[in-house]
Design a protein around this motif. Structure first.
Motif, PDB file in Angstrom:
ATOM      1  N   PHE A  14       1.916 -22.658 -16.587  1.00  0.00           N
ATOM      2  CA  PHE A  14       1.302 -21.620 -15.768  1.00  0.00           C
ATOM      3  C   PHE A  14       2.005 -21.420 -14.436  1.00  0.00           C
ATOM      4  O   PHE A  14       1.541 -20.689 -13.588  1.00  0.00           O
ATOM      5  N   GLN A  15       3.142 -22.095 -14.282  1.00  0.00           N
ATOM      6  CA  GLN A  15       3.791 -22.045 -12.983  1.00  0.00           C
ATOM      7  C   GLN A  15       4.197 -20.623 -12.615  1.00  0.00           C
ATOM      8  O   GLN A  15       3.975 -20.179 -11.490  1.00  0.00           O
ATOM      9  N   VAL A  16       4.770 -19.923 -13.585  1.00  0.00           N
ATOM     10  CA  VAL A  16       5.234 -18.570 -13.301  1.00  0.00           C
ATOM     11  C   VAL A  16       4.055 -17.687 -12.898  1.00  0.00           C
ATOM     12  O   VAL A  16       4.115 -16.934 -11.923  1.00  0.00           O
ATOM     13  N   ILE A  17       2.954 -17.816 -13.646  1.00  0.00           N
ATOM     14  CA  ILE A  17       1.777 -17.003 -13.356  1.00  0.00           C
ATOM     15  C   ILE A  17       1.173 -17.407 -12.006  1.00  0.00           C
ATOM     16  O   ILE A  17       0.741 -16.562 -11.224  1.00  0.00           O
ATOM     17  N   ARG A  18       1.189 -18.707 -11.735  1.00  0.00           N
ATOM     18  CA  ARG A  18       0.651 -19.172 -10.448  1.00  0.00           C
ATOM     19  C   ARG A  18       1.431 -18.543  -9.295  1.00  0.00           C
ATOM     20  O   ARG A  18       0.861 -18.013  -8.351  1.00  0.00           O
ATOM     21  N   GLU A  19       2.736 -18.566  -9.432  1.00  0.00           N
ATOM     22  CA  GLU A  19       3.568 -17.978  -8.367  1.00  0.00           C
ATOM     23  C   GLU A  19       3.344 -16.481  -8.251  1.00  0.00           C
ATOM     24  O   GLU A  19       3.208 -15.937  -7.157  1.00  0.00           O
ATOM     25  N   GLN A  20       3.258 -15.837  -9.403  1.00  0.00           N
ATOM     26  CA  GLN A  20       3.079 -14.385  -9.394  1.00  0.00           C
ATOM     27  C   GLN A  20       1.735 -14.004  -8.782  1.00  0.00           C
ATOM     28  O   GLN A  20       1.660 -13.112  -7.930  1.00  0.00           O
ATOM     29  N   ALA A  21       0.687 -14.704  -9.196  1.00  0.00           N
ATOM     30  CA  ALA A  21      -0.649 -14.398  -8.675  1.00  0.00           C
ATOM     31  C   ALA A  21      -0.719 -14.722  -7.186  1.00  0.00           C
ATOM     32  O   ALA A  21      -1.334 -13.982  -6.402  1.00  0.00           O
ATOM     33  N   GLY A  22      -0.063 -15.813  -6.787  1.00  0.00           N
ATOM     34  CA  GLY A  22      -0.053 -16.188  -5.368  1.00  0.00           C
ATOM     35  C   GLY A  22       0.636 -15.122  -4.531  1.00  0.00           C
ATOM     36  O   GLY A  22       0.127 -14.702  -3.486  1.00  0.00           O
ATOM     37  N   THR A  23       1.772 -14.654  -5.026  1.00  0.00           N
ATOM     38  CA  THR A  23       2.507 -13.621  -4.307  1.00  0.00           C
ATOM     39  C   THR A  23       1.690 -12.337  -4.230  1.00  0.00           C
ATOM     40  O   THR A  23       1.647 -11.671  -3.195  1.00  0.00           O
ATOM     41  N   PHE A  24       1.033 -12.021  -5.353  1.00  0.00           N
ATOM     42  CA  PHE A  24       0.216 -10.803  -5.385  1.00  0.00           C
ATOM     43  C   PHE A  24      -0.908 -10.899  -4.366  1.00  0.00           C
ATOM     44  O   PHE A  24      -1.155  -9.967  -3.585  1.00  0.00           O
ATOM     45  N   SER A  25      -1.549 -12.065  -4.347  1.00  0.00           N
ATOM     46  CA  SER A  25      -2.642 -12.262  -3.400  1.00  0.00           C
ATOM     47  C   SER A  25      -2.142 -12.114  -1.960  1.00  0.00           C
ATOM     48  O   SER A  25      -2.776 -11.452  -1.129  1.00  0.00           O
ATOM     49  N   ASP A  26      -1.002 -12.738  -1.670  1.00  0.00           N
ATOM     50  CA  ASP A  26      -0.423 -12.620  -0.327  1.00  0.00           C
ATOM     51  C   ASP A  26      -0.134 -11.170   0.025  1.00  0.00           C
ATOM     52  O   ASP A  26      -0.410 -10.714   1.137  1.00  0.00           O
ATOM     53  N   SER A  27       0.432 -10.450  -0.960  1.00  0.00           N
ATOM     54  CA  SER A  27       0.791  -9.063  -0.661  1.00  0.00           C
ATOM     55  C   SER A  27      -0.453  -8.207  -0.447  1.00  0.00           C
ATOM     56  O   SER A  27      -0.461  -7.291   0.360  1.00  0.00           O
ATOM     57  N   LEU A  28      -1.540  -8.546  -1.173  1.00  0.00           N
ATOM     58  CA  LEU A  28      -2.788  -7.800  -0.971  1.00  0.00           C
ATOM     59  C   LEU A  28      -3.308  -8.021   0.454  1.00  0.00           C
ATOM     60  O   LEU A  28      -3.803  -7.097   1.105  1.00  0.00           O
ATOM     61  N   ARG A  29      -3.144  -9.248   0.904  1.00  0.00           N
ATOM     62  CA  ARG A  29      -3.613  -9.563   2.249  1.00  0.00           C
ATOM     63  C   ARG A  29      -2.816  -8.773   3.285  1.00  0.00           C
ATOM     64  O   ARG A  29      -3.375  -8.186   4.203  1.00  0.00           O
ATOM     65  N   LEU A  30      -1.499  -8.764   3.102  1.00  0.00           N
ATOM     66  CA  LEU A  30      -0.647  -8.007   4.023  1.00  0.00           C
ATOM     67  C   LEU A  30      -1.022  -6.534   3.994  1.00  0.00           C
ATOM     68  O   LEU A  30      -1.101  -5.854   5.005  1.00  0.00           O
ATOM     69  N   TRP A  31      -1.274  -6.075   2.776  1.00  0.00           N
ATOM     70  CA  TRP A  31      -1.644  -4.677   2.543  1.00  0.00           C
ATOM     71  C   TRP A  31      -2.890  -4.315   3.355  1.00  0.00           C
ATOM     72  O   TRP A  31      -2.943  -3.303   4.043  1.00  0.00           O
ATOM     73  N   SER A  32      -3.873  -5.227   3.276  1.00  0.00           N
ATOM     74  CA  SER A  32      -5.131  -4.905   3.941  1.00  0.00           C
ATOM     75  C   SER A  32      -5.009  -5.039   5.463  1.00  0.00           C
ATOM     76  O   SER A  32      -5.718  -4.378   6.214  1.00  0.00           O
ATOM     77  N   GLU A  33      -4.084  -5.922   5.902  1.00  0.00           N
ATOM     78  CA  GLU A  33      -3.896  -6.059   7.346  1.00  0.00           C
ATOM     79  C   GLU A  33      -3.130  -4.877   7.918  1.00  0.00           C
ATOM     80  O   GLU A  33      -3.322  -4.515   9.070  1.00  0.00           O
ATOM     81  N   ALA A  34      -2.262  -4.313   7.079  1.00  0.00           N
ATOM     82  CA  ALA A  34      -1.399  -3.240   7.576  1.00  0.00           C
ATOM     83  C   ALA A  34      -2.192  -1.978   7.901  1.00  0.00           C
ATOM     84  O   ALA A  34      -3.285  -1.762   7.418  1.00  0.00           O
TER      85      ALA A  34
END
Lengths: 428, 386, 440
Positions: free
Chosen positions: B366-386
């Motif tokens: 699940f490492q690939v998915i973990r990284e992908q989901a983590g990155t997605f979550s981070d980008s959503l956060r940036l998105w909402s802050e922007a």
């Protein structure tokens, strides 16, 4: 060779028919004729004719694109646009073709559809395909849901359901797009012509029961089914074509000639095979060659029944036009359940005196492929004949490994030879 | 029951691939059990015939597949393999009949394979209508349901009376409401009902009798509400595409660990395919048929007469206040993967961020998915802050 | 004497088998497959021919009443001396090429010290080769010159490398040279080499026995080995250097070969580098059904290759390590795409290497067993062939899985399992040859 000369006559006729059709399609924007897109299995060609509509079959465009070595480009285009590698490559070829200008097999541009007639028969992907096209073209879709023969039979309720869909959805949609009122007499007229063409087609396909077979019922068969699966069922031209073709084939049979291949006459029939599954189109000629250069003739195939299963007795019936269309749709090969499909293969092996069954399992088409390994095993069990299994795809060249396919076909044919020999000492 | 006890019970049922629970139920009730594949089967009918409906969702990563692989090419999804494997290894012996819904060509053909492999069992393919007029599709579906009901009566040895069916409908209505309460909790306070737990609680309904499951879900919702759990700074995502072959449990867990609260999903969609209540007045078969026509969950397997598709997903995102969508589809899943580009287009139009990956029910890493989901979550956060 | 030849061009190795008229194996040869199939086939055939020659020699030795008692020992020693002779020829060629390479402009800056060190290394290799050795006789034939030379060269290069001439410089020369050595076929000069080998043995034998040996060697050299018919098979069948009528499917060859090795065989599993085959045969070794893996590499040797690369191990090391496993690790999916990530994931999670490897072996074999199921199951007896049959952990996993799914089955693995396809091809050559005579 006289057989060949006669043969060309029907081929010329077929070519003309198809060229005229594509030409007419390309002129549709000027002539104002309305265009519908629909699928081969469960197509309502006679009905479309009754409304002067011009049908386009995206599956045929996809396979033609592959034969012209364009499908890889189109598939890449669709995959770049977000379509998964895993799914049907017909769909992706079609979408890629559309995005690259919608130039059809004849080199002329295809007109956009005025209506998508979703003849939802035997294939789940069809539903998604036209929903995708609806978004690409922004045009209406009319659904004709063909119930699956889950229990291997057609019930009155299934027929009623289909006829009601035609009456309440399909016909009104066709009336609306064509501006022509539904005229059942026109439909009946077309259906009578269908019946005649169908009877002649069956005679052509069944000529393969003869030894040697005058036709190849798979690679050659896909040409023979062209007009009847395409836009011409129910036309006088198609009826004429099949009459002509039947005459030629019967003549070949009388002369004891084998099938004509792209590399000439197959003179020495060594193997008689039943084939299940669609062919590969990207390497169609190379694929065929792997058979004919070994003297293998396909005497019966299931793929040539996807647009209608006529050799078990079905004919379009002008006395009950809509009911008969319903029966036609539900009878198409991929709308039959697995036990029915196994029965058919068993029957073909017997009726056509086949040496065995070869399954070409295509990655794209789960409707065909899911369960084929069980069909193969059941076939072997019931007939005692050897089964062979190869894997390719319809139009995705990435899934046609010539070395691998050839290896398996040759191994399979050598196995038949070895098994045939009276003792183990025999030469393979 | 404590939260822990409830989850442990659900976990035990999840791992009960031999269907010992079903066998025991049959013994205690001197009854029969009918299995069915995803997505949609009217379980009410089975219940009304006095039998136990059992939802089959494959075997996840819990069995080694040998006989299943013998029947399927590598380009076909995983669920039919594991179901065949379960059946051929005798693990589905407790089931007296099987229903295969019209989800896709693979599940459809599996019904025919079943007829060949298990000729002594009751097998039926369910063709739900793709025409949604009461007079056309409705009539056909009612007729189909009537035939299925007659089959089930024969199998169960009990007449399905109108009142029994109405009673079953009421029980399933209540179950759908209870599931709704659980979803509501996850929408509002996702940290109280972690995705993995909620999933297990819902999956328990695969085998539990419906009324028992309803109580079970409600007990969980209550216990989860009261539990003292930490709210984390996670983003909120909706997950779609996983309605048939199920993601491994660890994948669901991975998403949340990677920083995504799953506030909506279509896992085990079959359990809540009908949205809202089915009417209990009037002819109950008609009511079941009509509910399908007008209130089935928007899904890749059901035709949508008017385009474009995907409006429902945008609406779901808005309703659940999801910040983004995760497309999680099984490899080689025709319905989910053919649908996906249309859904993505709908999300793009509304500016809803999304990410996509594929899985198999027996995925082991699940490492690939973990990284992908983590990155997605981070980008959503940036998105909402922007 | 009439000989029938079978050649199996595999993806990693090419094998040849010589049969006599009665179907007895006379000789076998194996070499690395290379881009030139012709060359690979020629080298394997040459090797098999040499080995057939030695078989004939052994027959002659056994027929000689004075030498019969010692026939096997003499044969082994002759082979050892013969091979050393051959190795020295190849080593000489390696030296020639290496010095040519050492003159390349690329290494001009260090040309002098480089040549110096090369000379020392190659001298040492030659000395090692000349040193008398015992107990490795039988093994030697199946070892490739490349492997022997590489291990000796790299060991010596490590000792000799310094800041001026780095290890990499030396190995660079070796890699270039060995490639050229491999891609030339030597005129093996069998007769001369054998005579020389015999001459080396004579001094230790006493006069009469020595005379006998020389005489027997000459008698056996007089036997004419007539290669009546050759049949080819193999993975690269599309481009096999044989006429169409001389090619047989590898499936048929494997079936027949396994039948010849173990006449009770009904099911054959062959796991090679590029593909896996599940074959059912009847009581005569005739194939009744078969299945092969598709595009997906998960169930074949290549997958283990990926794993070995990922762990920086040799493929042959995987099995023994996996056998040390004490804890069962369950790995369900064997998608090659995920292989690397999965390994790292599990190692990071603290799982032990041997346990993961054991799980991976089971997963690979699981795919093979599924293919067997697809072809019709596992019947008594069951024969396992191909490169992976030499992997003990794979064999353990197979035994376990077959037992779990089909009950007790006799599992045959021939020590010559890698030659199964070539043996089958040779048997087809024998049959084809016979038919031609009958027809004539």
């Amino acid at each position: 060779m006289s057989g060949k000369a006669v043969k060309e006559q029907s081929m010329v006729k077929q070519k003309e028919l198809i060229q005229d059709h594509y030409h007419e399609l390309s002129r549709a924007p000027e002539t104002g004729r309305k265009v519908i897109y629909t699928f081969v299995p469960g197509n309502l060609t006679e009905l479309f004719r009754a409304f002067d509509l011009l049908p386009v079959y995206p599956e045929i465009n996809a396979l033609q694109s592959a034969m012209r070595q364009k499908s890889t480009l189109f598939i890449n285009e669709a995959e770049r646009a977000g379509h998964a590698e895993d799914v049907c490559t017909y769909v992706k070829t079609d979408i890629g073709m559309l995005r690259r200008g919608n130039v059809g097999p004849s080199g002329e541009k295809l007109p956009p559809p005025d209506l998508l007639v979703l003849s939802y028969t035997g294939c789940f992907t069809f539903m998604k395909w036209f929903e995708l096209l609806r978004q690409e073209y922004d045009c209406p879709v009319v659904m004709l849901h063909t119930p699956y023969q889950g229990d291997g039979k057609i019930t009155p309720s299934m027929v009623r359901y289909m006829v009601e869909q035609m009456r309440t959805e399909v016909i009104p949609a066709l009336e609306k797009v064509s501006g022509i009122k539904y005229d059942e007499d026109r439909l009946k007229e077309a259906m009578a012509l269908s019946e005649s063409a169908e009877t002649d087609l069956v005679a052509v396909l069944e000529s393969a029961k003869h030894r040697p077979s005058p036709i190849d019922g798979y690679f050659g068969g896909v040409y023979y089914i062209g007009p009847i699966f395409n836009a011409f069922r129910g036309t006088p031209e198609a009826a004429e074509y099949y009459r002509m073709l039947r005459g030629e084939v019967e003549e070949r049979m009388a002369q004891g000639l084998g099938p004509v291949t792209p590399d000439g006459l197959l003179a020495n029939e060594k193997f008689r095979l039943v084939v299940e599954g669609p062919p590969n189109w990207t390497s169609f000629r190379e694929f065929w060659k792997m058979f004919h250069e070994e003297g293998a003739v396909v005497v019966a195939s299931t793929y040539t029944k996807v647009g209608g299963l006529y050799d078990t007795g079905f004919r379009h019936d002008k006395e009950h036009p809509l009911e008969s269309l319903a029966h036609y749709c539900m009878g198409c090969y991929t709308n039959n359940n697995l036990p029915q499909r196994i029965d058919l293969l068993e029957r073909y092996a017997r009726d056509y005196s086949a040496d065995g069954l070869l399954v070409n399992s295509v990655k794209s088409c789960n409707s065909f492929s899911a369960g084929q390994l069980l069909m193969l095993r059941e076939f072997e069990k019931r007939t005692g004949l050897p089964g062979g299994f190869i894997e390719t795809d319809l139009v995705d060249a990435r899934y046609f490994s010539a070395a691998n396919v050839k290896n398996r076909i040759e191994s399979y044919l050598q196995m038949i030879t070895q098994k045939r020999a009276p003792s183990a000492r025999a030469e393979a | 029951m404590s939260l822990q006890t409830l989850v442990e019970r659900a976990e035990a049922l999840y791992h009960d691939i031999d269907l010992r629970f079903v066998a025991q139920w049959k013994q205690e009730h001197d009854g029969k059990a009918v299995g069915h594949l995803p997505i949609y089967v009217p379980r009410e009918l089975i219940d009304a015939a006095g039998m136990l409906p059992v939802a089959l969702h494959g075997a996840g990563d819990q069995v080694e597949i040998i006989r299943g692989d013998a029947y399927f090419q590598s380009y076909i999804c995983q669920i039919p393999r594991s179901v065949i494997e379960l059946a051929l290894s005798g693990r589905l012996a407790a089931l007296d009949g099987f229903l295969f819904p019209s989800t896709c060509d693979v599940i459809r053909n599996l019904s025919g394979m079943w007829k060949v492999l298990f000729p002594d069992r009751y097998v039926r393919y369910l063709d739900v209508p793709q025409n949604f007029s009461v007079e056309v599709g409705g009539k056909f579906w009612t007729e189909e349901l009537r035939e299925i009901a007659a089959d089930l009566e024969r199998l169960g040895g009990r007449k399905i009376t109108d009142s029994a069916l109405a009673e079953s409908i009421a029980k399933f209505n209540d179950n759908r409401r209870a599931l709704g309460e659980l979803f509501e909790l996850r929408r509002g306070e996702p940290w109280r009902a972690p995705a993995r737990e909620a999933y297990l609680i819902i999956r328990a309904g695969d085998v539990m009798p419906v009324e028992e499951h309803t109580a079970f879900v409600r007990a969980y919702v209550q216990a989860a509400r009261e539990a003292d759990r930490v709210k984390r700074d996670h983003t909120r995502v909706a997950v779609t595409g996983a309605f048939c072959e199920q993601p491994p449990l660890e994948l669901i867990e991975t998403l949340e660990r990677a920083g995504c609260y799953v506030v909506w999903d279509d896992f085990t969609l079959g359990a809540r395919f009908i949205e809202g209540d089915i009417e209990v007045q009037g002819d109950p078969l008609d009511a079941i048929a009509r509910a399908f026509l007008s209130r089935s969950a928007p899904n890749a397997c059901v035709f949508q007469p008017q385009g474009p598709r995907g409006g429902w997903l945008v609406e779901t995102v808005r309703r659940t206040a999801a910040e983004g969508v995760v497309f999680a589809a099984p490899s080689f899943c025709d319905p989910a993967l053919l649908e996906q580009p249309m859904l993505e287009a709908a999300l793009d139009k509304e500016g809803v961020p999304h990410t996509a990956f594929k899985y198999a029910e027996n995925l082991g890493q699940f490492q690939v998915i973990r990284e992908q989901a983590g990155t997605f979550s981070d980008s959503l956060r940036l998105w909402s802050e922007a | 004497m009439k000989a029938f030849v079978g050649i199996d061009l595999g993806s990693t190795t090419t094998k040849a088998v010589f049969l006599d008229e009665s179907g007895q194996v006379l000789g076998r040869g194996i070499t690395n497959s290379r881009s030139s199939y012709d060359l690979a086939a020629k080298i394997a055939r040459d090797e098999a021919r040499v080995s057939a020659r030695f078989a004939l020699l052994e027959r002659s030795l056994k027929a000689d009443e004075g030498l019969a008692a010692e026939a096997e020992r003499l044969r082994s020693e002759l082979i050892a001396h013969f091979h050393r002779h051959q190795q020295l020829v190849q080593l000489g060629r390696l030296r020639e090429i290496a010095f040519v390479e050492a003159h390349a402009p690329r290494v001009a800056a260090i040309a002098e010290p480089l040549r110096e060190r090369l000379a020392v290394i190659l001298d040492a290799m030659e000395a090692e080769e000349k040193r008398p050795r015992l107990g490795i006789l039988a093994k030697q034939t199946s070892e490739f010159f490349r492997d022997r030379a590489a291990s000796a060269f790299s060991r010596l290069a490590e000792e000799r490398a310094d800041s001026t001439v780095k290890f990499g410089d030396l190995m660079g020369i070796f890699d270039k040279a060995i490639l050229q050595v491999e891609n030339t076929s030597f005129e093996l000069k069998f007769d001369d080499s054998l005579r020389e080998a015999a001459a080396e043995l004579v001094p230790a034998m006493g006069a009469e026995q020595g005379q006998r040996l020389i005489r027997v060697v000459e008698t056996s050299l007089d036997i004419d080995l007539d290669e009546v018919r050759t049949i080819g098979t193999g993975y690269g069948r599309q481009r096999l250097p044989f006429a169409k009528e001389d090619i047989r499917s590898e499936i048929l060859c494997h079936g027949l070969g396994a039948h010849a090795q173990f006449p009770g065989t009904r099911t054959v599993l062959d796991i090679g580098g590029q593909d896996t085959k599940a074959i059912q045969v009847d009581e005569n070794g005739i194939v009744t059904s078969f299945q092969m893996n598709d595009r997906c590499a998960a169930g074949c040797g290549r997958y283990l290759g990926y794993i070995a690369d990922e762990m920086s191990l040799g493929v042959h090391e995987l099995g023994p390590i996996a056998q040390q496993s004490t804890r069962h690790v369950h790995i369900a999916s064997t998608c090659t795409v995920f292989a690397g990530a999965e390994l790292r994931d599990r190692l990071t999670a603290g799982q032990r290497r041997e346990d993961i490897l054991a799980g991976l072996h089971r997963a690979v074999i699981l795919r093979a067993v599924a293919l067997l199921a697809r072809s019709g199951g596992v019947e008594e007896q069951f024969t396992f062939t191909g490169g992976v049959a030499n992997n003990p952990a794979a064999v353990d996993a197979l035994q376990e899985l077959v037992h779990e799914n089909y009950g007790a089955r006799t599992l045959n693995i021939s020590p010559g399992s890698i030659y199964t396809g070539a043996l089958g091809a040779a048997l087809f050559a024998l049959r084809a040859g016979e038919e031609r005579w009958e027809a004539a």
